[in-house]
Design a protein around this motif. Structure first.
Motif, PDB file in Angstrom:
ATOM      1  N   GLY A   1      -5.525   2.199 -13.082  1.00 48.15           N
ATOM      2  CA  GLY A   1      -5.141   3.346 -11.421  1.00 48.15           C
ATOM      3  C   GLY A   1      -6.255   3.069 -10.644  1.00 48.15           C
ATOM      4  O   GLY A   1      -5.345   3.477  -9.537  1.00 48.15           O
ATOM      5  N   LEU A   2      -7.316   2.674 -10.444  1.00 44.67           N
ATOM      6  CA  LEU A   2      -7.701   2.188  -9.767  1.00 44.67           C
ATOM      7  C   LEU A   2      -7.556   0.686  -9.092  1.00 44.67           C
ATOM      8  O   LEU A   2      -7.294   0.805  -7.724  1.00 44.67           O
ATOM      9  CB  LEU A   2      -9.673   1.448 -10.470  1.00 44.67           C
ATOM     10  CG  LEU A   2     -10.677   2.822 -11.130  1.00 44.67           C
ATOM     11  CD1 LEU A   2     -11.291   2.233 -11.436  1.00 44.67           C
ATOM     12  CD2 LEU A   2     -10.624   3.550  -9.623  1.00 44.67           C
ATOM     13  N   ILE A   3      -6.755   0.003  -9.423  1.00 44.46           N
ATOM     14  CA  ILE A   3      -5.808  -1.425  -8.962  1.00 44.46           C
ATOM     15  C   ILE A   3      -5.395  -0.754  -8.051  1.00 44.46           C
ATOM     16  O   ILE A   3      -4.478  -0.888  -6.530  1.00 44.46           O
ATOM     17  CB  ILE A   3      -5.838  -2.478 -10.457  1.00 44.46           C
ATOM     18  CG1 ILE A   3      -6.492  -3.050 -10.163  1.00 44.46           C
ATOM     19  CG2 ILE A   3      -4.433  -3.309  -9.148  1.00 44.46           C
ATOM     20  CD1 ILE A   3      -6.537  -4.073 -11.819  1.00 44.46           C
ATOM     21  N   ALA A   4      -3.882   0.438  -9.185  1.00 44.18           N
ATOM     22  CA  ALA A   4      -2.737   0.664  -8.238  1.00 44.18           C
ATOM     23  C   ALA A   4      -3.238   1.760  -7.133  1.00 44.18           C
ATOM     24  O   ALA A   4      -2.416   1.603  -6.197  1.00 44.18           O
ATOM     25  CB  ALA A   4      -1.912   1.640  -8.962  1.00 44.18           C
ATOM     26  N   GLY A   5      -4.370   2.499  -7.254  1.00 43.42           N
ATOM     27  CA  GLY A   5      -4.792   3.808  -6.236  1.00 43.42           C
ATOM     28  C   GLY A   5      -4.766   3.037  -4.216  1.00 43.42           C
ATOM     29  O   GLY A   5      -4.768   3.503  -3.885  1.00 43.42           O
ATOM     30  N   ARG A   6      -6.265   1.946  -5.014  1.00 42.25           N
ATOM     31  CA  ARG A   6      -6.215   0.814  -3.953  1.00 42.25           C
ATOM     32  C   ARG A   6      -7.141   2.222  -2.994  1.00 42.25           C
ATOM     33  O   ARG A   6      -7.394   1.877  -1.432  1.00 42.25           O
ATOM     34  CB  ARG A   6      -5.000   0.326  -3.063  1.00 42.25           C
ATOM     35  CG  ARG A   6      -4.379  -0.724  -3.850  1.00 42.25           C
ATOM     36  CD  ARG A   6      -3.221  -1.555  -3.138  1.00 42.25           C
ATOM     37  NE  ARG A   6      -3.737  -1.964  -2.728  1.00 42.25           N
ATOM     38  CZ  ARG A   6      -2.898  -2.845  -1.316  1.00 42.25           C
ATOM     39  NH1 ARG A   6      -1.676  -2.937  -1.335  1.00 42.25           N
ATOM     40  NH2 ARG A   6      -3.396  -3.887  -0.236  1.00 42.25           N
ATOM     41  N   MET A   7      -8.248   2.830  -3.704  1.00 40.33           N
ATOM     42  CA  MET A   7      -8.529   4.036  -2.643  1.00 40.33           C
ATOM     43  C   MET A   7      -9.843   3.557  -2.546  1.00 40.33           C
ATOM     44  O   MET A   7     -10.729   4.290  -1.867  1.00 40.33           O
ATOM     45  CB  MET A   7      -8.307   5.339  -3.498  1.00 40.33           C
ATOM     46  CG  MET A   7      -7.238   5.823  -3.291  1.00 40.33           C
ATOM     47  SD  MET A   7      -6.628   7.627  -3.815  1.00 40.33           S
ATOM     48  CE  MET A   7      -8.785   8.318  -2.787  1.00 40.33           C
ATOM     49  N   MET A   8     -10.559   2.336  -2.992  1.00 41.14           N
ATOM     50  CA  MET A   8     -11.923   2.479  -3.045  1.00 41.14           C
ATOM     51  C   MET A   8     -12.885   1.609  -2.306  1.00 41.14           C
ATOM     52  O   MET A   8     -11.491   0.453  -1.266  1.00 41.14           O
ATOM     53  CB  MET A   8     -12.621   1.582  -4.893  1.00 41.14           C
ATOM     54  CG  MET A   8     -12.533   2.557  -5.607  1.00 41.14           C
ATOM     55  SD  MET A   8     -13.600   2.558  -6.637  1.00 41.14           S
ATOM     56  CE  MET A   8     -12.423   0.891  -7.541  1.00 41.14           C
ATOM     57  N   ARG A   9     -13.004   1.478  -0.927  1.00 40.16           N
ATOM     58  CA  ARG A   9     -13.421   0.967   0.001  1.00 40.16           C
ATOM     59  C   ARG A   9     -14.186  -0.778  -0.397  1.00 40.16           C
ATOM     60  O   ARG A   9     -14.429  -1.304   0.847  1.00 40.16           O
ATOM     61  CB  ARG A   9     -13.751   1.943   1.676  1.00 40.16           C
ATOM     62  CG  ARG A   9     -12.997   2.745   1.500  1.00 40.16           C
ATOM     63  CD  ARG A   9     -13.519   3.589   2.544  1.00 40.16           C
ATOM     64  NE  ARG A   9     -12.981   5.117   2.679  1.00 40.16           N
ATOM     65  CZ  ARG A   9     -12.404   5.734   3.336  1.00 40.16           C
ATOM     66  NH1 ARG A   9     -13.787   6.080   3.630  1.00 40.16           N
ATOM     67  NH2 ARG A   9     -11.357   6.664   3.580  1.00 40.16           N
ATOM     68  N   GLU A  10     -15.406  -0.046  -0.899  1.00 41.39           N
ATOM     69  CA  GLU A  10     -16.195  -1.415  -0.845  1.00 41.39           C
ATOM     70  C   GLU A  10     -16.626  -1.883  -2.369  1.00 41.39           C
ATOM     71  O   GLU A  10     -17.020  -3.199  -2.911  1.00 41.39           O
ATOM     72  CB  GLU A  10     -18.061  -0.842  -0.713  1.00 41.39           C
ATOM     73  CG  GLU A  10     -17.938  -0.382   0.831  1.00 41.39           C
ATOM     74  CD  GLU A  10     -19.139   0.853   1.054  1.00 41.39           C
ATOM     75  OE1 GLU A  10     -20.363   0.561   0.222  1.00 41.39           O
ATOM     76  OE2 GLU A  10     -19.244   1.193   2.162  1.00 41.39           O
ATOM     77  N   VAL A  11     -16.201  -1.132  -3.437  1.00 47.75           N
ATOM     78  CA  VAL A  11     -15.320  -2.494  -4.095  1.00 47.75           C
ATOM     79  C   VAL A  11     -14.385  -2.497  -4.730  1.00 47.75           C
ATOM     80  O   VAL A  11     -13.076  -1.901  -4.861  1.00 47.75           O
ATOM     81  CB  VAL A  11     -16.512  -1.039  -5.540  1.00 47.75           C
ATOM     82  CG1 VAL A  11     -16.205  -2.226  -6.908  1.00 47.75           C
ATOM     83  CG2 VAL A  11     -18.196  -0.753  -5.106  1.00 47.75           C
ATOM     84  N   GLU A  12     -14.216  -3.665  -5.388  1.00 52.74           N
ATOM     85  CA  GLU A  12     -13.080  -4.065  -5.911  1.00 52.74           C
ATOM     86  C   GLU A  12     -13.259  -4.759  -7.355  1.00 52.74           C
ATOM     87  O   GLU A  12     -13.870  -5.062  -7.639  1.00 52.74           O
ATOM     88  CB  GLU A  12     -12.454  -5.564  -5.555  1.00 52.74           C
ATOM     89  CG  GLU A  12     -11.285  -6.075  -6.058  1.00 52.74           C
ATOM     90  CD  GLU A  12     -10.656  -7.933  -5.083  1.00 52.74           C
ATOM     91  OE1 GLU A  12     -10.225  -8.685  -5.500  1.00 52.74           O
ATOM     92  OE2 GLU A  12     -11.992  -8.095  -4.299  1.00 52.74           O
ATOM     93  N   VAL A  13     -11.361  -4.136  -7.826  1.00 45.76           N
ATOM     94  CA  VAL A  13     -11.571  -4.337  -9.804  1.00 45.76           C
ATOM     95  C   VAL A  13     -11.367  -5.461  -9.904  1.00 45.76           C
ATOM     96  O   VAL A  13     -10.084  -5.997  -9.141  1.00 45.76           O
ATOM     97  CB  VAL A  13     -10.971  -3.129 -10.040  1.00 45.76           C
ATOM     98  CG1 VAL A  13     -11.356  -3.283 -11.545  1.00 45.76           C
ATOM     99  CG2 VAL A  13     -10.991  -1.636  -9.552  1.00 45.76           C
ATOM    100  N   THR A  14     -12.059  -6.167 -11.005  1.00 49.99           N
ATOM    101  CA  THR A  14     -11.213  -7.403 -11.577  1.00 49.99           C
ATOM    102  C   THR A  14     -10.741  -7.083 -12.744  1.00 49.99           C
ATOM    103  O   THR A  14     -10.572  -6.025 -13.250  1.00 49.99           O
ATOM    104  CB  THR A  14     -12.242  -7.698 -11.655  1.00 49.99           C
ATOM    105  OG1 THR A  14     -13.208  -8.184 -13.127  1.00 49.99           O
ATOM    106  CG2 THR A  14     -13.097  -8.376 -10.367  1.00 49.99           C
TER     107      THR A  14
END
Length: 224
Positions: free
Chosen positions: A194-207
């Motif tokens: 969900g975090l990867i698909a949402g692409r809403m985080m600005r300073e953290v990248e999900v691995t």
């Protein structure tokens, strides 16, 4: 390009922190103190509850607004990315445990814990009950029948004793703990996607990093 322009460009190209989903959850709930904004029960009127955090985040993202936090931290700032994480967790589908699993995931992250899947535990056959006296500890026995025996030329009736035993921990306890771990793992996998698909985080990248899916199998193979 002037020196000032190059500096401004470098500042604008800020590198994101790359973290696995478990590390992101612990950062959001343990460090940033993010709180779940859970929807009200379905049989309760929505009047007075306001909009859920996920709705607010989506609306602000659509408008290009910066998400401000801090409403739960007594005046201190909750990072916008942490609020995104909390909103994602709050949307846990019923198929994965819904609100109950969302709370569990958040609380485990807040405590910095992984579900206890009972590593190294092997069921052992032990007496149901023991008694202690001056001679030490002995298993409690029960009478399970009687027998006639010939002793010194006479027939006597003697009690047949047995020691009730059980398995501790019971295999079902171990299986239940490991099912709980697998459910938690599936929930984290859903949050990561969900975090990867949402692409809403600005300073953290999900691995793609995830906890081991069945660590007890890995231990079993390494012991062979």
């Amino acid at each position: 390009m002037s020196m000032q322009g190059r500096i401004g460009h470098a500042r604008g190209a800020k590198t994101k922190r790359a973290l696995g989903v478990q590390a992101i959850l612990e950062w959001a709930f343990r460090v940033e103190k993010a709180q779940l904004e859970l929807p009200p029960p379905k049989d309760v009127s929505e009047e007075g509850f306001g909009f859920g955090l996920e709705y607010v985040l989506l609306q602000r993202a659509a408008l290009g607004c910066k998400v401000d936090g801090g409403q739960h931290k007594m005046g201190s700032y909750t990072h916008a990315d942490a609020e995104v994480v909390a909103a994602t967790v709050a949307g846990m589908p019923d198929s994965l445990g819904g609100i109950r699993m969302a709370i569990s995931v958040a609380e485990m992250a807040r405590a910095g814990l992984t579900p206890d899947w009972m590593p190294g535990v092997v069921p052992r056959c032990v007496p149901v009950e023991t008694k202690s006296n001056q001679h030490g500890e002995r298993a409690t026995t029960i009478v399970v029948g009687t027998e006639r025996v010939l002793s010194r030329g006479k027939w006597r009736t003697v009690e047949v004793l047995a020691c009730p035993v059980t398995w501790r921990p019971h295999p079902e306890q171990i299986a239940s703990a490991r099912r709980g771990y697998e459910d938690w793992w599936q929930a984290l996998d859903w949050v990561r996607d969900g975090l990867i698909a949402g692409r809403m985080m600005r300073e953290v990248e999900v691995t793609a990093t995830m906890p081991k899916v069945r660590p007890w199998l890995a231990r079993k193979h390494s012991a062979v």
